[in-house]
Enzyme design. Structure first.
Site, PDB file in Angstrom:
ATOM      1  N   ALA A   7       0.855  -1.193   0.000  1.00  0.00           N
ATOM      2  CA  ALA A   7       0.000   0.000   0.000  1.00  0.00           C
ATOM      3  C   ALA A   7       0.883   1.232   0.000  1.00  0.00           C
ATOM      4  O   ALA A   7       1.556   1.536   0.990  1.00  0.00           O
ATOM      5  CB  ALA A   7      -0.918  -0.006   1.225  1.00  0.00           C
ATOM      6  N   ALA A 102       8.559   0.766   5.324  1.00  0.00           N
ATOM      7  CA  ALA A 102       8.412  -0.659   5.010  1.00  0.00           C
ATOM      8  C   ALA A 102       8.646  -0.933   3.537  1.00  0.00           C
ATOM      9  O   ALA A 102       9.201  -1.984   3.177  1.00  0.00           O
ATOM     10  CB  ALA A 102       7.014  -1.127   5.414  1.00  0.00           C
ATOM     11  N   ASP A 103       8.239  -0.018   2.660  1.00  0.00           N
ATOM     12  CA  ASP A 103       8.437  -0.234   1.225  1.00  0.00           C
ATOM     13  C   ASP A 103       9.918  -0.206   0.860  1.00  0.00           C
ATOM     14  O   ASP A 103      10.396  -1.029   0.061  1.00  0.00           O
ATOM     15  CB  ASP A 103       7.647   0.784   0.403  1.00  0.00           C
ATOM     16  CG  ASP A 103       7.933   2.230   0.793  1.00  0.00           C
ATOM     17  OD1 ASP A 103       8.505   2.477   1.880  1.00  0.00           O
ATOM     18  OD2 ASP A 103       7.572   3.131   0.002  1.00  0.00           O
TER      19      ASP A 103
END
Length: 249
Positions: A7, A102-103
């Site tokens: 996301a 996180a990405d």
């Protein structure tokens, strides 16, 4: 089967991985994702009951709640990826490892699987990130800058309403739309090339690994050794899920 979900700030991408290959990769805007009917779970349309779920969310609390709702129908407990000190042979040298997005962390894990040597990991989306990964797996640091679309938007919003539509990159732009497009793309490529020069002085022939929605066009502008990987964050999520499965055995 593994369900990997990424996301981002403007879209949600997910895919099903069988341990070897990807199946049913899909992308929707965050607006479309939020507007999905409660009776049509986007994750269960093609597959059911994943063995593992791993999620990278940098889109905030609203997106997290939507993801919680959609994944709650499955028995598997999601792994919500966070920046960590070490994972899958990558060592995080951030001053505070948990603050790394996180990405970016997933992309670094994927890059380690793609290339065993030093790599400059570039993810070009709403923001463009440029991260240095040493040959021994150490993440040394990186830069963040606005992506091309965000650069266009800022020029449109904070000047005398310069046009926001996409133009063409040209050697000698002769209209405003192309001038904006060319300037934004030069800014992206210039940032990557400057980071590459810094890294090249420390590492032996790093490979530039490029991903993201704007990554293919960016890769075409770069002169250094490079490789385009379409779904780098998803690849990292799958790699993490597979390592978790192996550890559980």
């Amino acid at each position: 089967m593994i369900l990997a979900i990424d996301a981002g700030n403007s879209r949600v991408k997910w895919g099903w991985h069988d341990g070897t290959d990807w199946h049913s990769i899909a992308t929707v805007s965050l607006i479309e994702f939020a507007a999905s009917s409660d009776h049509v779970n986007p994750f269960s349309v093609t597959h059911d009951d994943p063995e593992r779920i791993v999620i990278s969310n940098v889109a905030g609390d609203g997106a997290q709640q939507l993801l919680v709702n959609w994944t709650s129908i499955f028995d598997a407990e999601p792994l919500w990826l966070r920046g960590e000190a070490e994972r899958c042979g990558v060592k995080n040298r951030y001053e505070r490892p948990e603050q790394l997005g996180a990405d970016r962390w997933a992309a670094l894990v994927a890059a380690r699987g793609v290339h065993a040597g030093a790599s400059l990991v570039v993810n070009a989306g709403t923001a463009t990130t440029v991260d240095m990964l040493a040959a021994d797996g150490s993440f040394l640091g990186g830069a963040i800058l606005p992506g091309v679309e965000l650069m266009r938007f800022v020029l449109h919003e904070h000047t005398g309403r310069l046009p926001i539509q996409e133009g063409r990159h040209r050697d000698m732009p002769r209209n405003t739309i192309d001038a904006i497009e060319t300037g934004c793309r030069h800014a992206q490529a210039g940032a990557v090339e400057r980071m590459y020069r810094v890294f090249r002085d420390m590492a032996d022939a790093p490979l530039c690994i490029v991903s993201g929605g704007a990554g293919r066009l960016l890769a075409d502008q770069l002169a250094m050794p490079r490789r385009y990987v379409e779904n780098l964050v998803l690849e990292g999520l799958a790699r993490i899920a597979l390592s978790e499965r192996q550890s559980a055995k």
